[in-house]
Design an enzyme around this catalytic site. Structure first.
Site, PDB file in Angstrom:
ATOM      1  N   ASP A  25     -18.934   9.234 -25.538  1.00  0.00           N
ATOM      2  CA  ASP A  25     -19.320  10.646 -25.616  1.00  0.00           C
ATOM      3  C   ASP A  25     -18.519  11.386 -26.683  1.00  0.00           C
ATOM      4  O   ASP A  25     -17.369  11.052 -26.956  1.00  0.00           O
ATOM      5  CB  ASP A  25     -19.107  11.308 -24.244  1.00  0.00           C
ATOM      6  CG  ASP A  25     -19.817  12.655 -24.154  1.00  0.00           C
ATOM      7  OD1 ASP A  25     -20.799  12.865 -24.899  1.00  0.00           O
ATOM      8  OD2 ASP A  25     -19.383  13.494 -23.346  1.00  0.00           O
ATOM      9  N   ASN A  73     -30.841  11.815 -21.616  1.00  0.00           N
ATOM     10  CA  ASN A  73     -30.866  12.029 -23.070  1.00  0.00           C
ATOM     11  C   ASN A  73     -32.289  12.117 -23.629  1.00  0.00           C
ATOM     12  O   ASN A  73     -32.491  12.632 -24.738  1.00  0.00           O
ATOM     13  CB  ASN A  73     -30.086  10.928 -23.813  1.00  0.00           C
ATOM     14  CG  ASN A  73     -28.582  10.979 -23.606  1.00  0.00           C
ATOM     15  OD1 ASN A  73     -27.904   9.960 -23.637  1.00  0.00           O
ATOM     16  ND2 ASN A  73     -28.030  12.169 -23.379  1.00  0.00           N
TER      17      ASN A  73
HETATM   18  C1  IPE Z   1     -23.420  10.422 -21.507  1.00  0.00           C
HETATM   19  O1  IPE Z   1     -23.214  11.408 -22.459  1.00  0.00           O
HETATM   20  C2  IPE Z   1     -24.491   9.475 -21.945  1.00  0.00           C
HETATM   21  C3  IPE Z   1     -24.130   8.589 -23.051  1.00  0.00           C
HETATM   22  C4  IPE Z   1     -22.946   8.457 -23.568  1.00  0.00           C
HETATM   23  C5  IPE Z   1     -25.196   7.775 -23.545  1.00  0.00           C
HETATM   24  P1  IPE Z   1     -23.922  12.822 -22.339  1.00  0.00           P
HETATM   25  O2  IPE Z   1     -23.407  13.665 -23.430  1.00  0.00           O
HETATM   26  O3  IPE Z   1     -25.386  12.670 -22.267  1.00  0.00           O
HETATM   27  O4  IPE Z   1     -23.389  13.308 -20.906  1.00  0.00           O
HETATM   28  P2  IPE Z   1     -23.304  14.775 -20.289  1.00  0.00           P
HETATM   29  O5  IPE Z   1     -24.637  15.403 -20.504  1.00  0.00           O
HETATM   30  O6  IPE Z   1     -22.236  15.492 -21.014  1.00  0.00           O
HETATM   31  O7  IPE Z   1     -22.958  14.558 -18.850  1.00  0.00           O
HETATM   32  C1  IPE Z   2     -22.658  10.707 -27.292  1.00  0.00           C
HETATM   33  O1  IPE Z   2     -22.339  11.845 -27.990  1.00  0.00           O
HETATM   34  C2  IPE Z   2     -23.938  10.054 -27.755  1.00  0.00           C
HETATM   35  C3  IPE Z   2     -25.037  10.146 -26.777  1.00  0.00           C
HETATM   36  C4  IPE Z   2     -25.006  10.783 -25.649  1.00  0.00           C
HETATM   37  C5  IPE Z   2     -26.268   9.490 -27.141  1.00  0.00           C
HETATM   38  P1  IPE Z   2     -23.045  13.249 -27.718  1.00  0.00           P
HETATM   39  O2  IPE Z   2     -24.264  13.325 -28.569  1.00  0.00           O
HETATM   40  O3  IPE Z   2     -23.276  13.467 -26.277  1.00  0.00           O
HETATM   41  O4  IPE Z   2     -21.934  14.238 -28.263  1.00  0.00           O
HETATM   42  P2  IPE Z   2     -21.475  15.609 -27.622  1.00  0.00           P
HETATM   43  O5  IPE Z   2     -21.111  15.332 -26.202  1.00  0.00           O
HETATM   44  O6  IPE Z   2     -22.625  16.555 -27.754  1.00  0.00           O
HETATM   45  O7  IPE Z   2     -20.296  15.988 -28.427  1.00  0.00           O
HETATM   46 MG    MG Z   3     -22.178  14.350 -24.790  1.00  0.00          MG
END
Ligand code: IPE
Ligand code: IPE
Ligand code: MG
Length: 264
Positions: A25, A73
């Site tokens: 994340d 997602n």
């Molecule tokens: C968790 O990250 C899912 C992945 C790393 C694929 P998210 O960014 O989607 O999680 P939340 O929404 O902050 O819980």
């Molecule tokens: C993780 O990074 C990748 C996925 C969840 C696919 P994020 O895209 O969630 O990045 P933040 O949490 O918005 O910084």
């Molecule tokens: Mg995230």
């Protein structure tokens, strides 16, 4: 300095976790804090995947599960979803020779039927191509949700019970887990989440019952081999008690006189 420990390897190679699972994340925030668009963050995140896979392989980790795309997602802007799928396809494409050389076996878990056709083709191809590799298992959680996984398992269980293949009275934890997406993969020992949040976000809910959880403020693009080593060093300093007392764990008794579990 003549302290002999200074040059001693930091890593206790005897206590490498068998299965490490990572919630990758923080790509978006990494990019936005630099005035870049979120996709630049995802692109940089792929470099971390490369580095962490390499390090995990070098350390002798047997299973590495990476949470690449959650069911939730799917609700992101279509452009971002498409770009994430494209990056995954590109990663596999570019990395396949390395994966073969290291004898890594690649798998994907999740509701794969929901992936775009091109992504499904790539997933199928890499799984087939690496199926007989005997090295590290690399599992991508893709279009994955743990609740969905449990529901999918329950659905199949009910079908089997209806067909008389399974007696509900005999259902135990072991039988239930046989219905999950990757039944032969052992539970994670260590679950890492980058990006500074401390939540599970629908990841491997069944399998992390006794995982050690490690969170770090590093955004995923800043998490590389050295940070994986830090996480494992932290893990190695913990005492996993599995419900026993510390004295029982230290004494090497298995607690068999009192501890029972449904499946035993
Ligand atoms: C968790 O990250 C899912 C992945 C790393 C694929 P998210 O960014 O989607 O999680 P939340 O929404 O902050 O819980
Ligand atoms: C993780 O990074 C990748 C996925 C969840 C696919 P994020 O895209 O969630 O990045 P933040 O949490 O918005 O910084
Ligand atoms: Mg995230």
């Amino acid at each position: 300095m003549d302290d002999p420990r200074v040059n001693a390897p930091r890593m206790n190679t005897a206590a490498i976790p068998n299965h490490v699972a990572i919630i990758m994340d923080g790509n978006g925030r990494w990019a936005q804090s630099r005035g870049l668009d979120r996709n630049r963050g995802h692109r940089e995140g792929v470099e971390s995947v490369r580095a962490v896979v390499r390090e995990a392989h070098n350390l002798g980790i047997n299973v590495l599960t990476l949470y690449a795309f959650s069911m939730e997602n799917w609700n992101r802007p279509k452009l971002e979803v498409n770009s994430l799928m494209g990056l995954f396809e590109e990663y596999i494409d570019v990395e396949l020779p390395q994966i073969m050389e290291k004898k890594i076996r690649v798998r994907a878990i999740g509701r794969l039927d929901r992936l775009p056709r091109a992504t499904r083709v790539v997933v199928k191809h890499v799984m087939k191509k690496t199926a007989n590799n005997g090295g590290m298992e690399l599992v991508f959680a893709l279009s994955y949700g743990a609740r969905q996984e449990i529901v999918d398992a329950a659905k199949q269980l009910m079908r089997d019970a209806e067909a008389g293949k399974l007696d509900p009275e005999r259902l135990d934890e072991k039988t239930f887990s046989a219905y999950l997406y990757a039944p032969d993969v052992p539970d994670p020992d260590l679950m890492i989440r980058t990006g500074g949040d401390s939540r599970v976000s629908n990841f491997l809910l069944w399998q992390i019952a006794y995982a050690e959880i490690y969170t770090t403020d590093h955004m995923w693009p800043d998490f590389r081999g050295a940070q994986l080593v830090d996480a494992i060093t932290d893990y190695q300093g913990r005492e996993r008690r599995f419900g026993l007392t510390s004295a029982q764990v230290q004494g090497g008794t298995d607690g068999a006189d009192g501890a029972t579990s449904e499946s035993e």
